[in-house]
Motif scaffolding. Structure first.
Motif, mmCIF file in Angstrom:
data_model
loop_
_atom_site.group_PDB
_atom_site.id
_atom_site.type_symbol
_atom_site.label_atom_id
_atom_site.label_comp_id
_atom_site.label_asym_id
_atom_site.label_seq_id
_atom_site.Cartn_x
_atom_site.Cartn_y
_atom_site.Cartn_z
ATOM 1 N N ARG A 17 0.327 4.319 -8.585
ATOM 2 C CA ARG A 17 1.632 4.680 -8.016
ATOM 3 C C ARG A 17 1.782 6.195 -7.923
ATOM 4 O O ARG A 17 2.330 6.722 -6.952
ATOM 5 N N ALA A 18 1.306 6.898 -8.940
ATOM 6 C CA ALA A 18 1.365 8.356 -8.915
ATOM 7 C C ALA A 18 0.487 8.910 -7.797
ATOM 8 O O ALA A 18 0.854 9.881 -7.129
ATOM 9 N N ILE A 19 -0.657 8.274 -7.580
ATOM 10 C CA ILE A 19 -1.547 8.702 -6.503
ATOM 11 C C ILE A 19 -0.873 8.478 -5.157
ATOM 12 O O ILE A 19 -0.902 9.344 -4.277
ATOM 13 N N ARG A 20 -0.244 7.314 -4.999
ATOM 14 C CA ARG A 20 0.419 7.048 -3.727
ATOM 15 C C ARG A 20 1.552 8.043 -3.475
ATOM 16 O O ARG A 20 1.712 8.533 -2.352
ATOM 17 N N LYS A 21 2.333 8.345 -4.500
ATOM 18 C CA LYS A 21 3.417 9.307 -4.311
ATOM 19 C C LYS A 21 2.862 10.673 -3.934
ATOM 20 O O LYS A 21 3.391 11.354 -3.052
ATOM 21 N N ALA A 22 1.784 11.077 -4.602
ATOM 22 C CA ALA A 22 1.174 12.373 -4.292
ATOM 23 C C ALA A 22 0.662 12.400 -2.856
ATOM 24 O O ALA A 22 0.843 13.389 -2.139
ATOM 25 N N VAL A 23 0.017 11.308 -2.434
ATOM 26 C CA VAL A 23 -0.492 11.233 -1.063
ATOM 27 C C VAL A 23 0.654 11.326 -0.066
ATOM 28 O O VAL A 23 0.558 12.020 0.956
ATOM 29 N N ARG A 24 1.744 10.621 -0.326
ATOM 30 C CA ARG A 24 2.903 10.689 0.566
ATOM 31 C C ARG A 24 3.423 12.116 0.668
ATOM 32 O O ARG A 24 3.742 12.607 1.749
ATOM 33 N N ASP A 25 3.519 12.784 -0.487
ATOM 34 C CA ASP A 25 4.027 14.154 -0.484
ATOM 35 C C ASP A 25 3.103 15.082 0.301
ATOM 36 O O ASP A 25 3.565 15.965 1.037
ATOM 37 N N LEU A 26 1.798 14.882 0.134
ATOM 38 C CA LEU A 26 0.844 15.719 0.877
ATOM 39 C C LEU A 26 0.947 15.483 2.380
ATOM 40 O O LEU A 26 0.909 16.426 3.181
ATOM 41 N N ARG A 27 1.086 14.213 2.761
ATOM 42 C CA ARG A 27 1.256 13.893 4.187
ATOM 43 C C ARG A 27 2.554 14.463 4.732
ATOM 44 O O ARG A 27 2.613 14.932 5.866
ATOM 45 N N ASP A 28 3.576 14.421 3.914
ATOM 46 C CA ASP A 28 4.853 14.998 4.331
ATOM 47 C C ASP A 28 4.719 16.499 4.576
ATOM 48 O O ASP A 28 5.284 17.037 5.531
ATOM 49 N N GLN A 29 3.985 17.171 3.711
ATOM 50 C CA GLN A 29 3.759 18.600 3.885
ATOM 51 C C GLN A 29 3.056 18.874 5.214
ATOM 52 O O GLN A 29 3.393 19.824 5.931
ATOM 53 N N GLN A 30 2.091 18.036 5.539
ATOM 54 C CA GLN A 30 1.355 18.207 6.794
ATOM 55 C C GLN A 30 2.265 18.057 8.010
ATOM 56 O O GLN A 30 2.030 18.664 9.045
ATOM 57 N N HIS A 31 3.311 17.228 7.860
ATOM 58 C CA HIS A 31 4.215 16.962 8.977
ATOM 59 C C HIS A 31 5.549 17.692 8.831
ATOM 60 O O HIS A 31 6.505 17.383 9.549
#
Length: 215
Positions: free
Chosen positions: A109-123
Motif C-alpha cells: 500500500r505504501a508503494i502504491r501511494k508513493a507511485v501515485r504521488d510520483l505520477r502526480d508529480q509528473q502530471h
C-alpha cells in the motif's frame, strides 16, 4: 487505468500509512516506475498493482502470508511465481519477486501511494490528505483547493478524512509532510508556551531572592 479512474481511486486504505513506510514505499515506487517506463507499460502495471491490492483486501490471509516474517523470503518468491506467472506482465512479476525477496510484502500500500504521488508529480498534480472535524462541503473544498493550488504550485487532488477529535481547523498531509493548522494543535502550543514562561518566571524570582542585594 484510465486517467479519470486513476484520479477517482479511493485512498481510504492509505490514510494510516506512516512516514517510515511511505519513505520505504517511495524507494520501491521509483524503481517500479523506472522499470515500467523502460518497458513502456506503466499504465498497465499500475492497474495490475491496484488489482492485486484489491484482491489482497478481499483475501487478507494471502496478504498475511506475503507480509509474514515467519515465512522465508525465498519461499515467498516461489509463491509469487506460482500464483502470478502468466497472469501479470513480466515487469510486474519481476518487481513483486524483488519485493518478496527483500521481505517487503507488507509495504504494497505504501508503494502504491508513493507511485501515485510520483505520477502526480509528473502530471503537475499533488495529492493532499485533508483531515477535518466534520465533512467538507463543496464550497469549503473549493476554497481549500484554491489555497493549496497557490501554496503547492500544482493541481491538488484531495483525499478527505473526518476526525471528530479535531477541534476546528484543518490538517494537511502532502507525501510525508504534515501541515497542522488545527485549533487543538495551536491550543497545545499556547499551553506549552505558557508553562515554559511560568517556569522561567519562577526560576527568575528564585534567582533574584537568592542573589545578594546591593551588588
Amino acid at each position: 487505468m484510465p486517467e479519470d479512474a486513476y484520479l477517482a481511486a479511493s485512498l481510504t486504505d492509505e490514510h494510516d500509512i506512516d512516514v517510515g513506510a511511505y519513505r520505504l514505499g517511495m524507494v520501491y515506487g521509483k524503481a517500479l516506475l523506472a522499470a515500467t517506463e523502460k518497458a513502456g507499460n506503466t499504465d498497465e502495471v499500475l492497474d495490475e498493482l491496484d488489482q492485486l491490492i484489491a484482491l489482497l483486501v478481499k483475501q487478507p490471509q494471502a496478504e498475511e502470508v506475503f507480509a509474514s516474517g515467519m515465512i522465508a523470503n525465498d519461499q515467498k518468491v516461489i509463491l509469487v511465481e506460482r500464483a502470478l506467472s502468466g497472469h501479470v506482465t513480466p515487469t510486474f512479476l519481476n518487481f513483486l519477486k524483488v519485493v518478496a525477496s527483500h521481505g517487503r510484502g507488507g509495504f504494497l500500500r505504501a508503494i502504491r501511494k508513493a507511485v501515485r504521488d510520483l505520477r502526480d508529480q509528473q502530471h503537475g498534480r499533488v495529492r493532499v490528505q485533508v483531515t477535518t472535524a466534520t465533512p467538507l462541503d463543496g464550497e469549503l473544498s473549493e476554497r481549500i483547493q484554491n489555497q493549496l493550488r497557490n501554496m503547492l504550485g500544482g493541481e491538488p487532488v484531495l483525499a478527505t478524512k473526518v476526525d471528530p477529535d479535531l477541534i476546528g481547523g484543518l490538517v494537511f498531509r502532502v507525501g510525508d509532510t504534515v501541515y497542522d493548522g488545527s485549533v487543538a494543535t495551536r491550543l497545545a502550543r499556547v499551553r506549552s508556551q505558557m508553562i515554559d514562561r511560568s517556569i522561567h518566571e519562577i526560576q527568575r524570582r528564585r534567582d533574584s531572592l537568592s542573589s545578594p542585594t546591593g551588588n
